[in-house]
Design an enzyme around this catalytic site. Structure first.
Site, mmCIF file in Angstrom:
data_model
loop_
_atom_site.group_PDB
_atom_site.id
_atom_site.type_symbol
_atom_site.label_atom_id
_atom_site.label_comp_id
_atom_site.label_asym_id
_atom_site.label_seq_id
_atom_site.Cartn_x
_atom_site.Cartn_y
_atom_site.Cartn_z
ATOM 1 N N GLU A 1 0.828 -1.226 0.000
ATOM 2 C CA GLU A 1 0.000 0.000 0.000
ATOM 3 C C GLU A 1 0.850 1.260 0.000
ATOM 4 O O GLU A 1 0.488 2.262 0.621
ATOM 5 C CB GLU A 1 -0.932 0.029 1.224
ATOM 6 C CG GLU A 1 -2.186 -0.754 1.068
ATOM 7 C CD GLU A 1 -2.878 -0.519 -0.260
ATOM 8 O OE1 GLU A 1 -3.315 -1.507 -0.850
ATOM 9 O OE2 GLU A 1 -2.959 0.632 -0.731
HETATM 10 C C1 FAD Z 1 2.726 -9.699 0.055
HETATM 11 C C2 FAD Z 1 2.510 -8.575 -0.894
HETATM 12 C C3 FAD Z 1 1.219 -8.215 -1.252
HETATM 13 C C4 FAD Z 1 0.988 -7.211 -2.177
HETATM 14 N N1 FAD Z 1 -0.287 -6.938 -2.601
HETATM 15 C C5 FAD Z 1 -0.473 -6.102 -3.665
HETATM 16 C C6 FAD Z 1 -1.756 -5.976 -4.280
HETATM 17 O O1 FAD Z 1 -2.746 -6.568 -3.850
HETATM 18 N N2 FAD Z 1 -1.868 -5.181 -5.387
HETATM 19 C C7 FAD Z 1 -0.801 -4.509 -5.900
HETATM 20 O O2 FAD Z 1 -0.967 -3.828 -6.905
HETATM 21 N N3 FAD Z 1 0.431 -4.594 -5.321
HETATM 22 C C8 FAD Z 1 0.608 -5.383 -4.228
HETATM 23 N N4 FAD Z 1 1.862 -5.498 -3.656
HETATM 24 C C9 FAD Z 1 2.953 -4.705 -4.176
HETATM 25 C C10 FAD Z 1 3.420 -3.631 -3.204
HETATM 26 O O3 FAD Z 1 2.470 -2.618 -3.120
HETATM 27 C C11 FAD Z 1 4.806 -3.169 -3.680
HETATM 28 O O4 FAD Z 1 5.714 -4.200 -3.349
HETATM 29 C C12 FAD Z 1 5.230 -1.848 -3.062
HETATM 30 O O5 FAD Z 1 4.439 -0.810 -3.567
HETATM 31 C C13 FAD Z 1 6.693 -1.519 -3.320
HETATM 32 O O6 FAD Z 1 7.040 -1.689 -4.668
HETATM 33 P P1 FAD Z 1 8.323 -2.567 -5.045
HETATM 34 O O7 FAD Z 1 8.185 -3.869 -4.360
HETATM 35 O O8 FAD Z 1 8.477 -2.574 -6.516
HETATM 36 O O9 FAD Z 1 9.523 -1.821 -4.380
HETATM 37 P P2 FAD Z 1 10.351 -0.600 -5.041
HETATM 38 O O10 FAD Z 1 9.413 0.414 -5.572
HETATM 39 O O11 FAD Z 1 11.383 -1.152 -5.943
HETATM 40 O O12 FAD Z 1 11.033 0.022 -3.749
HETATM 41 C C14 FAD Z 1 12.267 -0.469 -3.194
HETATM 42 C C15 FAD Z 1 12.731 0.509 -2.118
HETATM 43 O O13 FAD Z 1 13.007 1.782 -2.711
HETATM 44 C C16 FAD Z 1 12.223 2.798 -2.099
HETATM 45 N N5 FAD Z 1 11.813 3.754 -3.128
HETATM 46 C C17 FAD Z 1 11.252 3.484 -4.331
HETATM 47 N N6 FAD Z 1 11.004 4.623 -4.977
HETATM 48 C C18 FAD Z 1 11.403 5.638 -4.200
HETATM 49 C C19 FAD Z 1 11.405 7.048 -4.300
HETATM 50 N N7 FAD Z 1 10.911 7.670 -5.378
HETATM 51 N N8 FAD Z 1 11.899 7.771 -3.285
HETATM 52 C C20 FAD Z 1 12.361 7.174 -2.179
HETATM 53 N N9 FAD Z 1 12.401 5.833 -2.008
HETATM 54 C C21 FAD Z 1 11.914 5.081 -3.009
HETATM 55 C C22 FAD Z 1 11.046 2.094 -1.460
HETATM 56 O O14 FAD Z 1 10.504 2.816 -0.356
HETATM 57 C C23 FAD Z 1 11.671 0.765 -1.035
HETATM 58 O O15 FAD Z 1 12.294 0.890 0.210
HETATM 59 C C24 FAD Z 1 2.091 -6.491 -2.694
HETATM 60 C C25 FAD Z 1 3.397 -6.819 -2.299
HETATM 61 C C26 FAD Z 1 3.607 -7.847 -1.432
HETATM 62 C C27 FAD Z 1 5.023 -8.203 -1.066
#
Ligand code: FAD
Length: 595
Positions: free
Chosen positions: A438
């Site tokens: 989220e």
């Molecule tokens: C168990 C689980 C359930 C989920 N359920 C859903 C779902 O139902 N629907 C859905 O659509 N998604 C879902 N997700 C996805 C989840 O919302 C994303 O994993 C999350 O938004 C982070 O994206 P990412 O994993 O690509 O991490 P990334 O975006 O790659 O982030 C990696 C790190 O970099 C940081 N970061 C990234 N961009 C920036 C920035 N601009 N400035 C500062 N820091 C930054 C982040 O805070 C994080 O610490 C789920 C994920 C999991 C693991």
């Protein structure tokens, strides 16, 4: 967690004394939410969650949801029965409007029921929580036909909903998504793409799953401006309103992950699937925010709920584990570990943060209800701002604490915490996802500093700080018993003011300096808001004691817990100031090659 005891007295104390349920029940449409009716409903919900939902928690973790290698997902034993009873009892529908099949109660009561469900079984609770997001986006942005077709079954929970945003190359940066939506002649859209991490994307609990999918239409502008929202059902709905042909989408696999094993996290493939546009093209991000904002607060509730579950377990263990000799214990006799100051410190820390989180979250829910239902436009607007300001704090502060407090609960168990059979390790693992999904907590902090603090030229934040400051006169009047609460809270408000002032002065010209301090600032503001609700709790408990109302031992414990929070936990806010105001330079002083 079959031994879960719903903390109804604590919840009702907050509903009556921190949020104002009585005042809400006087608003048009909420007359049936009077405190007595709510008391009965919560008692019934608490019984249901502890007897029906909580017994599925351990087995859900041990067995998990299972993908068959093709397209189907089977939930753990007992889930289907528990979910069927859950929807028959109507617990998922309490805060939906009555004209779409809900009970029309305030969201504040919906939150209390969500807390009870989530404490009983977090993985289970996410399914109705996501359905709520789908209901809200169709209710606020869908056409009349879409509302008539989907809402009746979604509000009852017979069908469930999902949020489908994430793709391999589009996580925090939702604007990078590539899933395509091509228009068809019949007015529907062909959706093609791969989505990952889709919670409850496939399962056997309901007869249909309604996916709310973000996709890009042809020649749309890049980034978030070119994204549209589509409703994509697992089974296409026939003219009779019943699920018919299977749509061209399926779950390719599910993730093997740290916690919430019963909640299937799916890789979803859409292959020319039939979708229906919600609202207007290119407005998808705005509509999705309707879902995300309420889901963010609901994820904050997960932080509270797992902490409550961990506290109950840790407390029970501390009352039965004999180890060591506490000061004053007779020679040759062991003490219960609850008699050791260090164990008490862990339990009091958990208890105080839990009460502070509950106060903040319920205040956030009350702001939602007032923003949507108050007759006076100015009050509505003020509460809309408060809602927006509190949402990232509720999400991130409470979920970070969820991880810390489940860890502390595990620590109370010593070595037995690290083995799975006590169940506390599961809570620690389950809690870990909440700061990530989220919108990661880092993204919440950026939202708070970059968008929410500057709302109305900082006016919303100033109003909130003024509201906190106004408590000082009441605390002064309460006398010596609340004296340290008064001084400690005043110090917290002044630290918050200093941090906000620094950000307002530096943020516009040096955004990177403000972003560098965003996470510590969110922690600081959450900690001070915690002080605000604990100070309110101490005042309410004092007043009730003076009037001779309520259980005096319960009320004295509320005051003692508030004092502990403000004397011992709130001072953390001041220690965060140097991190808020340090700027970005030190973070980048060490070159990447040296990291
Ligand atoms: C168990 C689980 C359930 C989920 N359920 C859903 C779902 O139902 N629907 C859905 O659509 N998604 C879902 N997700 C996805 C989840 O919302 C994303 O994993 C999350 O938004 C982070 O994206 P990412 O994993 O690509 O991490 P990334 O975006 O790659 O982030 C990696 C790190 O970099 C940081 N970061 C990234 N961009 C920036 C920035 N601009 N400035 C500062 N820091 C930054 C982040 O805070 C994080 O610490 C789920 C994920 C999991 C693991």
């Amino acid at each position: 967690m079959a031994d879960y005891k719903p903390p109804l007295d604590d919840i009702e104390f907050v509903l009556r004394n921190i949020a104002d349920l009585e005042a809400l029940s006087k608003l048009d449409g909420f007359a049936h939410a009077d405190p007595d009716t709510v008391h009965n409903a919560l008692e019934e919900a608490g019984r249901f969650m502890s007897e029906v939902v909580a017994p599925t928690n351990r087995i859900g973790d041990e067995v998990g949801s299972v993908h068959d290698g093709d397209r189907d997902v089977t939930t753990p034993p007992g889930f289907k029965e528990a979910y069927t009873k859950f929807i028959e009892s109507g617990w998922g529908a309490v805060s939906y409007p009555q004209d779409v099949g809900g009970a029309g109660l305030p969201y504040l009561i919906g939150m209390a029921i969500q807390e009870l469900t989530t404490t009983a079984n977090m993985a289970f609770s996410i399914c109705p929580m996501l359905t709520m997001g789908a209901v809200e986006s169709i209710l606020f942005h869908g056409s009349e036909e879409q509302q008539a077709t989907y809402l009746p079954k979604l509000t009852t929970g017979e069908w469930t909903g999902t949020m489908v945003l994430t793709e391999p190359g589009a996580g925090s940066d939702v604007g990078a998504l590539r899933t395509k939506a091509e228009p068809r002649e019949d007015g529907t859209w062909a959706i093609t793409g791969t989505k990952i991490f889709i919670t409850w994307g496939e399962h056997d609990l309901a007869e249909n799953i309604i996916h709310m999918v973000l996709a890009r239409t042809p020649e749309s502008p890049p980034g978030t401006k070119g994204i549209s929202l589509f409703l994509v059902p697992k089974f296409l709905v026939g003219p009779d309103g019943e699920p018919g042909d299977r749509n061209a989408l399926h779950a390719v696999s599910i993730e093997h992950k740290l916690g919430i094993h019963a909640s299937p996290t799916c890789v979803m493939s859409f292959e020319d699937a039939t979708g229906y546009l919600i609202g207007e093209e290119h407005h998808g991000m705005r509509y999705m925010f309707t879902m995300m904002n309420s889901a963010r607060v609901a994820v904050g509730v997960e932080g509270l709920a797992v902490s409550e579950a961990a506290y109950q377990k840790a407390l029970a263990y501390a009352k039965e584990r004999l180890q060591g000799r506490a000061i004053g214990q007779k020679a040759g006799e062991s003490s219960l570990i609850i008699e050791h100051p260090d164990v008490r410190r862990m339990l009091m820390t958990m208890r105080a943060y839990i009460e502070a989180m509950r106060g903040l979250l319920y205040l956030n829910a009350e702001a939602f209800d007032l923003a949507h239902h108050h007759p006076d436009e100015a009050t509505k607007q003020a509460n809309q701002e408060l809602l927006e300001l509190l949402t990232p704090i509720s999400k991130a502060w409470c979920t970070d604490l969820g991880v810390e407090l489940t860890s502390l609960g595990l620590q109370v168990f010593g070595g037995m915490g690290y083995v799975e059979e006590t169940g506390i390790a599961q809570l620690y693992r389950d809690a870990r996802i909440a700061p990530i999904y989220e919108g990661t907590n880092g993204i919440q902090a950026m939202d708070l500093v970059g968008r929410k603090l500057p709302m109305r030229g900082g006016g919303a934040t100033r109003d909130l700080i003024a509201r906190m400051g106004a408590l000082d006169a009441d605390l002064a009047e309460a006398g010596e018993n609340l004296a340290s609460i008064r001084t400690g809270f005043a110090e917290g408000v002044s630290v918050l003011t200093e941090a906000v002032t620094w950000l307002a002065e530096h943020g516009p010209a040096q955004p990177n300096d403000a972003l560098a301090g965003a996470t510590p600032f969110l922690r600081l503001m959450g900690t001070v808001l915690g002080g605000f609700v604990m100070a309110q709790a101490s005042l309410a408990a004092t007043e009730l004691l003076e009037k001779g109302e309520g259980d005096p031992e319960f009320l004295k414990a509320k005051i003692a817990t508030a004092r502990f929070y403000i004397d011992q936990l709130l001072p953390e806010a001041k220690s965060l100031l140097p991190m808020v105001t340090a700027g970005v330079d030190q973070l980048f002083e060490v070159p990447v090659g040296q990291l």
